[in-house]
Each structure stands twice: as structure tokens, then as C-alpha cells.
Design a protein around this motif. Sequence first.
Motif, PDB file in Angstrom:
ATOM      1  N   LEU A  48       2.539  11.804   6.450  1.00 16.57           N
ATOM      2  CA  LEU A  48       3.588  10.795   6.601  1.00 16.57           C
ATOM      3  C   LEU A  48       3.681  10.332   8.056  1.00 16.57           C
ATOM      4  CD1 LEU A  48       6.424  12.251   4.351  1.00 16.57           C
ATOM      5  CD2 LEU A  48       5.107  10.170   3.961  1.00 16.57           C
ATOM      6  N   VAL A  49       3.574  11.291   8.978  1.00 15.73           N
ATOM      7  CA  VAL A  49       3.596  10.929  10.399  1.00 15.73           C
ATOM      8  C   VAL A  49       2.378  10.069  10.739  1.00 15.73           C
ATOM      9  CG1 VAL A  49       3.607  11.846  12.754  1.00 15.73           C
ATOM     10  CG2 VAL A  49       4.871  13.028  10.946  1.00 15.73           C
ATOM     11  N   ALA A  50       1.222  10.408  10.149  1.00 17.70           N
ATOM     12  CA  ALA A  50       0.006   9.615  10.410  1.00 17.70           C
ATOM     13  C   ALA A  50       0.162   8.196   9.877  1.00 17.70           C
ATOM     14  CB  ALA A  50      -1.193  10.300   9.762  1.00 17.70           C
ATOM     15  N   ILE A  51       0.793   8.048   8.700  1.00 14.82           N
ATOM     16  CA  ILE A  51       1.031   6.709   8.161  1.00 14.82           C
ATOM     17  C   ILE A  51       1.920   5.924   9.112  1.00 14.82           C
ATOM     18  CG2 ILE A  51       2.168   5.432   6.308  1.00 14.82           C
ATOM     19  CD1 ILE A  51       1.249   7.570   4.381  1.00 14.82           C
ATOM     20  N   GLY A  52       2.981   6.575   9.599  1.00 16.03           N
ATOM     21  CA  GLY A  52       3.855   5.887  10.542  1.00 16.03           C
ATOM     22  C   GLY A  52       3.127   5.453  11.798  1.00 16.03           C
ATOM     23  N   ALA A  53       2.233   6.314  12.303  1.00 15.15           N
ATOM     24  CA  ALA A  53       1.466   5.949  13.495  1.00 15.15           C
ATOM     25  C   ALA A  53       0.555   4.764  13.229  1.00 15.15           C
ATOM     26  CB  ALA A  53       0.653   7.147  13.973  1.00 15.15           C
ATOM     27  N   ARG A  56       0.830  -1.207   0.000  1.00 12.65           N
ATOM     28  CA  ARG A  56       0.000   0.000   0.000  1.00 12.65           C
ATOM     29  C   ARG A  56       0.865   1.259   0.000  1.00 12.65           C
ATOM     30  NH1 ARG A  56      -5.451  -0.680   1.503  1.00 12.65           N
ATOM     31  NH2 ARG A  56      -5.993  -2.841   1.984  1.00 12.65           N
ATOM     32  N   LEU A  57       1.981   1.197   0.724  1.00 10.97           N
ATOM     33  CA  LEU A  57       2.883   2.342   0.760  1.00 10.97           C
ATOM     34  C   LEU A  57       3.471   2.620  -0.620  1.00 10.97           C
ATOM     35  CD1 LEU A  57       4.182   4.448   2.588  1.00 10.97           C
ATOM     36  CD2 LEU A  57       6.004   2.813   3.089  1.00 10.97           C
ATOM     37  N   VAL A  58       3.771   1.560  -1.366  1.00 14.98           N
ATOM     38  CA  VAL A  58       4.276   1.730  -2.737  1.00 14.98           C
ATOM     39  C   VAL A  58       3.228   2.414  -3.604  1.00 14.98           C
ATOM     40  CG1 VAL A  58       4.893   0.463  -4.839  1.00 14.98           C
ATOM     41  CG2 VAL A  58       5.961  -0.137  -2.666  1.00 14.98           C
ATOM     42  N   GLY A  59       1.979   1.991  -3.484  1.00  9.07           N
ATOM     43  CA  GLY A  59       0.923   2.621  -4.260  1.00  9.07           C
ATOM     44  C   GLY A  59       0.757   4.089  -3.915  1.00  9.07           C
ATOM     45  N   LEU A  60       0.831   4.402  -2.620  1.00 12.45           N
ATOM     46  CA  LEU A  60       0.703   5.800  -2.206  1.00 12.45           C
ATOM     47  C   LEU A  60       1.898   6.641  -2.664  1.00 12.45           C
ATOM     48  CD1 LEU A  60      -0.627   5.151   1.397  1.00 12.45           C
ATOM     49  CD2 LEU A  60      -1.937   5.926  -0.578  1.00 12.45           C
TER      50      LEU A  60
END
Length: 416
Positions: free
Chosen positions: A110-115, A17-21
Motif C-alpha cells: 500500500l505504501v508502494a502504491i502511494g509512492a 486501477r486502484l479499484v481493480g486491485l
Amino acid sequence: MPFLTDSPPGSADALRRLVGLRWLSVGAMAALLGAVPPLLDIALPVSALWPVVLGLAAVNGASVLRLRQGGEVTPVELFAQLCMDLAAWSALLYFTGGATNPLISLLLPLVAIGAAILPAPYAWGLAVLAVAAYSLLWEFNEQLDIADSGLAVHWHLAGMWLTFAVSAGVIVGYVVRMTALIRHRDQALAEAREERLRNERIVALGNLAAGAAHELGTPLGTMAILAGELARNPRLDADTRADAALLGEQVAHCKAILGGLTLRAGSLRAEGGETQAADRWLDGIVERWRRLRPHVPLATHIDCGHPAPRLVADATLEQALHNLINNAADASPDGVECEAALAGEALVVRILDRGPGLPEGCQPGQPTPATGRGLGIGLLLAFGAVERCGGRIEFNPRPGGGTLATLTLPLSALCP
């Protein structure tokens, strides 16, 4: 442009999913470089920005190859991936005004994704890096040359509106998605807990049944002898001898059921693994039930196609259908109906009665009816047997009064 993901931490799905984003981020950066100079008349240092965009695209291409290789994706790897995203966006902001660029707020997603996908220590580490990047961009940056100060203020406000809109969308999307995940998890936990309790009750009933089978053998044998003697006693009238003969038949059925308890454990299938047509299997169940309860009329309509699919049915499924008919007969002793037909890739059996209807508190269509009259151990075992093969049992009110019980069995679990 960074968005949120609901992937579990440390999984290949999270990286996928991270690759797609990230492809969206690359596209957003490229669109920014291509559209801003001609549309907003703002000169961008494209010679310094394009390497950032191409570098991020190269990182994403390497991530795609990494996914194709397979293997476990660790939290450290996900943390490194997000750090590269943070570095790319920080570089782009450095050449476009730094902290004065309203798009700097896009570091927050990006911080929200990490959380969402990282363990707490890594998530906090990513947040610290994002704050550090923001602080450095406050002091170190290259300002854009905008001659018209009024235009600069206008586009700055427009950028603030854009970052607000994106942030609002990210927050709503995150909260809605996380709420849905939490509800789904709670529902799954509740269903698992209910299934575990039901399985525990079934195991306890199995132990009781084994003990009962051992203890009931002697009194049933005595009853069979007495019923046979009464049926042959010439001093009794014909009706009494007929009743005694019927009593003997019922006792014989009881002994046969007790003798077959070992086949009702759910792990064995029909005797010898022999297959039989679906209509023959259903006819056999119906006939055995009629012999046990000859005083309750049972009308049947079985249409399983021509030719009917051949089944190797679990013995407990026979008992499940038997219990459903039994409960309908208890509620409606004047007569019940049984219909069976194929519906796609499933065998659907409907039991209809004219009894008092669903018990109080039982909602139409719910898979497990509330406890009430005629709903006891038999249905508990029926639900367990049907759910083990991927089927379901539902109860609905019958038009005109009564109850409609629908048993749906997937053919994939029954066909050899």
C-alpha cells in the motif's frame, strides 16, 4: 491483496486501477476467512472480520460509481482511497494477531502504491500512517487461539514465507514496470526532441526557399530567353539546337516549381481539392520526374487495385516521392525501379536502385538514414512530409546490391 500501479498521479486511470486491485484485496480477504478455519484448523473471529470485508467491498462499489460519474480525480481523493485500504487491512490484522501475524508486511505494498501515484507529501503521509498502524497493532490486537504451539510456529513461518514471496513479486514487478516506463518516456522525449529539431530545420529551409524563389526568378527568365534564341538559331547544328530546346524545357520546369512553392507548405492539398485515383496520382509523379531527368531509365510497376482508391494527396507528398526517386537516380544513374501496391489500409511505394547501398552507419530498416552520399535536404523534407500524414520511410539493403527505399502512407490520411 494490494499490488502496485503505474498510473500517473491524480488521474482517473490511477483510481480505476486502484479499484481493480481492491477487488483483489476483497477476494484475498474472503478466501482467507473461508479457507483458514477448515484447512489450518485455526478459529477466526469471522463475525468481526466479515463486516470488514463487506465494508471494503462497499467502498469499492462506491468508487466504481464515482468513476462512472467522471470528473477529475485529485491526489486528496487518491490519498483517502488508500487510507481506507490501510484501515481495512489494519482491522483484519487486529483481529488475527496484530503485529504477530506475518501478513502484516502486506501493508508495505500500500505504501508502494502511494509512492507511485501520489505527490511526495501525501506519499510520506501514507507511510507515516502505515508505520503508526504497525506500531498500534504491536500493542493492541486480539491473538488467535492455537492450542498446538508447534503448529503455530509452523504456520507463522509459512506466513513469513508467503509475505516474502509476495514482497519479492511486488518489488520485481514495480522495478520492471517503472524501468519500462522510464525507458518509454526517455524514448518519447528523444523522438520529440528529434522531431522538433527537424521541424526547425524545415522551417529554416522554407524561409530560404522563399528567398531563393524571389531571387531566382530573374536569372531563370534570362536563361529561358537565351535557350529559346539558341534553339531557334539556324546557324547552329541540329544537336546543339536540340540540347538548347531541352535546356529551355528544364528551365520552364524550374520556373513552374518555384511558382508552386506556396502549394508546398504542407497545409494545402491537391489543387482545388480534386480527388484522383492512386495509380493516376503515382503515374503523374513519375511522368513529371521523367521530364526532369530523361536520361535516367525509370521502370515502374503500379498495381493499386481495380478500382484504385481515390486520394487527395498533400502536395508535399508528391515532392517526397520525387526526392526518393531522385536520390535513387543519383546513386544508380543506369536505372531505377518504382513499385507501388496496396498493403492492407496503406499505400506502399518501393524505390529500388543498384547503387553503392546504405551509407556507413545506417542500420537496415531504420527510419532515418545517416547522413551520407545522396542523403541531404531532399530526404529531410521527405521525412517531414511523410511523418505529418502518419506514414514512414525505411531504407534496407537490396538483395544483389543497392538500396530499397519503402514509403508507407496510410490511406486514412489520403482518402477524402
